[in-house]
Design an enzyme around this catalytic site. Structure first.
Site, PDB file in Angstrom:
ATOM      1  N   ASP A  84     -35.900  16.184  72.870  1.00 53.57           N
ATOM      2  CA  ASP A  84     -36.644  16.918  73.896  1.00 53.57           C
ATOM      3  C   ASP A  84     -36.311  18.397  73.732  1.00 53.57           C
ATOM      4  OD1 ASP A  84     -37.607  18.142  76.167  1.00 53.57           O
ATOM      5  OD2 ASP A  84     -37.113  16.476  77.502  1.00 53.57           O
ATOM      6  N   ARG A 119     -48.692  26.203  81.050  1.00 54.28           N
ATOM      7  CA  ARG A 119     -47.975  25.009  81.506  1.00 54.28           C
ATOM      8  C   ARG A 119     -48.613  23.795  80.863  1.00 54.28           C
ATOM      9  NH1 ARG A 119     -44.827  26.245  86.173  1.00 54.28           N
ATOM     10  NH2 ARG A 119     -44.175  24.093  86.017  1.00 54.28           N
ATOM     11  N   LYS A 128     -42.112  27.416  78.028  1.00 53.49           N
ATOM     12  CA  LYS A 128     -40.796  28.057  78.191  1.00 53.49           C
ATOM     13  C   LYS A 128     -40.629  29.078  77.059  1.00 53.49           C
ATOM     14  CE  LYS A 128     -38.984  24.154  80.816  1.00 53.49           C
ATOM     15  NZ  LYS A 128     -39.681  22.873  80.647  1.00 53.49           N
ATOM     16  N   GLU A 141     -62.039  12.508  77.961  1.00 48.81           N
ATOM     17  CA  GLU A 141     -61.144  11.369  77.726  1.00 48.81           C
ATOM     18  C   GLU A 141     -61.303  10.854  76.304  1.00 48.81           C
ATOM     19  OE1 GLU A 141     -61.498   8.490  80.851  1.00 48.81           O
ATOM     20  OE2 GLU A 141     -60.793   9.915  82.340  1.00 48.81           O
ATOM     21  N   THR A 160     -42.328  20.867  76.378  1.00 44.27           N
ATOM     22  CA  THR A 160     -43.289  21.602  77.189  1.00 44.27           C
ATOM     23  C   THR A 160     -43.749  22.781  76.341  1.00 44.27           C
ATOM     24  OG1 THR A 160     -41.495  22.877  78.178  1.00 44.27           O
ATOM     25  CG2 THR A 160     -42.309  20.983  79.431  1.00 44.27           C
ATOM     26  N   TYR A 186     -64.782  17.213  81.010  1.00 44.15           N
ATOM     27  CA  TYR A 186     -64.000  15.978  80.851  1.00 44.15           C
ATOM     28  C   TYR A 186     -64.045  15.530  79.403  1.00 44.15           C
ATOM     29  CZ  TYR A 186     -61.838  13.703  84.823  1.00 44.15           C
ATOM     30  OH  TYR A 186     -60.966  13.342  85.800  1.00 44.15           O
TER      31      TYR A 186
HETATM   32  N1  DSN Z   1     -38.013  22.361  85.574  1.00 48.99           N
HETATM   33  C1  DSN Z   1     -37.588  22.544  84.200  1.00 48.99           C
HETATM   34  C2  DSN Z   1     -36.459  23.498  84.096  1.00 48.99           C
HETATM   35  O1  DSN Z   1     -36.390  24.412  84.908  1.00 48.99           O
HETATM   36  O2  DSN Z   1     -35.636  23.385  83.209  1.00 48.99           O
HETATM   37  C3  DSN Z   1     -37.254  21.263  83.572  1.00 48.99           C
HETATM   38  O3  DSN Z   1     -38.133  20.273  83.913  1.00 48.99           O
END
Ligand code: DSN
Length: 425
Positions: free
Chosen positions: A208, A243, A237, A64, A234, A62
């Site tokens: 974003d 993740r 991707k 924080e 994120t 942990y």
């Molecule tokens: N779930 C993601 C996507 O597939 O684009 C976006 O949040």
């Protein structure tokens, strides 16, 4: 016994002994990821190094707070890991500040609202049916119900964002927060223009880049960093990390963003994820990754062109990034039927609404696909042509199970020639 690249053999054996049911399901999923052409635009294959970090003992801790200012003892190594991750994010993207703690993209975006808005304040973003994200103010999201959301769209004739419309709407509605980016945008986003509009109306501009972060890092898509107050992403991707999520911002917003993430929205950061992100950022700074990201785009253009040739309703007629959105109506099949048939045939993508879709989101007209995962396996333009041919055969005869099985076999053979990162079986 097969060994996952990210797991020590002794741990693999322990998992199999303690919970053979889950162990077998993980092994089955690993085989599935090995044997299929994975075209879901938001997915990828992480490296063995990232897998090792995310499956490590860091999950026990942990932490924080932030490096040097924690609420628990024993942070001698965690502080170093998080600081390395922050420094790598800043270095890779040229950002003044980075917060690497958001659990994923939606919490990252929610933290931005918490940093700058009060409930009822106005947010403006691209509507979900036009390719935006739920957290940019779509009604079913907390962001569309606790805030006053105004949504812009795409032009009916070009299916591209109309910046004149965005400007006009922004001047009329005076949003406090303006989002650019989304989940189904196949073309380059003009972040400079969005930044200018935000400045004109006094809005905080949030770019974003969840989908395109890897492309931005490698210079395969223009960076929003010079124009945006906050860049949200994120990490899993095109960036090819675990993740997770990150927020980058101007130094003037550092306090507001950090406070909003912790203690505003989240508890302790997921340290195993932070380490995985740090490794992915190191990988993304290499010359190989630059080549990889540009190849993602080359593959997407090649795949889109091949699908256009076969009569698919490719939205905007092509792709500038990793993502293709296609209307299946010209092929006389719905997005859902096509997606399910393609899955049986060994090609995994998702059914997706297209702009101005006359059908419902759960049974829409389109499919969405992307080239990040196949490019991670080393596939290039010739393989894209082959994939388009298989896709078209399946979509043209979605009830032909024999054809689907035959193609699934051919795909297993192709996949065997292009091993996926992190999968050693
Ligand atoms: N779930 C993601 C996507 O597939 O684009 C976006 O949040």
């Amino acid at each position: 016994m097969r060994y996952n690249a990210g797991m020590h053999p002794a741990l693999q054996a322990t998992l199999a002994a303690v919970d053979p049911e889950i162990a077998e399901l993980i092994a089955s999923e690993e085989r599935r990821q090995r044997d299929k052409i994975r075209l879901i635009a938001s997915e990828n294959y992480v490296s063995g190094a990232v897998l090792a970090a995310t499956g490590s003992i860091l999950t026990n801790k942990y932490s924080e707070g932030y490096p040097g200012k924690r609420y628990y003892e024993g942070q001698q190594y965690i502080d170093q890991i998080e600081q390395i991750c922050i420094d790598r994010a800043k270095g890779l993207f040229g950002a003044e500040h980075a917060n690497v703690q958001p659990y994923s993209g939606s919490p990252a975006n929610l933290a931005v609202y918490f940093a700058f808005l009060k409930p009822g304040d106005t947010v403006m973003g691209l509507g979900l049916p036009a390719g935006g994200h739920l957290t940019h103010g779509w009604p079913v999201s907390i962001t569309g119900s606790y805030f006053r959301a105004v949504q812009y769209g795409v032009r009916k004739d070009t299916h591209r964002i109309d910046l004149d419309e965005v400007r006009e709407l922004a001047h009329k509605e005076k949003p406090k927060l303006l989002f650019a980016g989304g989940t189904a945008i196949p073309r380059t986003i003009d972040f400079a223009a969005f930044g200018e509009i935000a400045r004109e109306v006094g809005a905080v501009f949030v770019a974003d880049i969840a989908h395109i972060a890897g492309l931005v890092a490698a210079g395969a898509h223009p960076s929003p960093v010079p124009y945006a107050d906050v860049v949200s992403t994120t990490t899993h991707k095109t960036l090819r990390g675990p993740r997770g999520g990150m927020l980058m911002c101007k130094a003037t917003h550092q306090k507001a963003i950090d406070r909003a993430v912790f203690p505003g929205l989240q508890g302790g950061p997921h340290n195993h994820t932070t380490a995985g992100i740090a490794i992915a950022l190191k990988e993304a700074a290499t010359a190989e990754f630059k080549t990889y990201a540009h190849q993602i785009v080359a593959n997407s253009r090649a795949l889109a062109a091949a699908l256009v040739e076969k009569g698919w309703g490719v939205i905007t007629g092509g792709s500038d990034n990793h993502l293709i959105l296609a209307d299946m109506t010209p092929k006389n099949v719905t997005g859902k039927i096509a997606a399910k048939a393609l899955d049986v045939a060994g090609m995994e993508l998702n059914y997706n609404s297209i702009p101005f879709d006359p059908r419902k989101p759960f049974d829409p007209s389109g499919v969405r696909l992307g080239t990040a995962s196949v490019t991670s396996r080393g596939m290039r333009e010739p393989e894209m042509k082959q994939i388009a041919s298989w896709m078209d055969q399946v979509a043209s005869a979605p009830a032909d199970v024999g054809l689907q099985e035959k193609i699934a076999g051919e795909i297993r053979e192709l996949c065997a020639k292009f091993p996926a990162p992190g999968i050693l079986i």
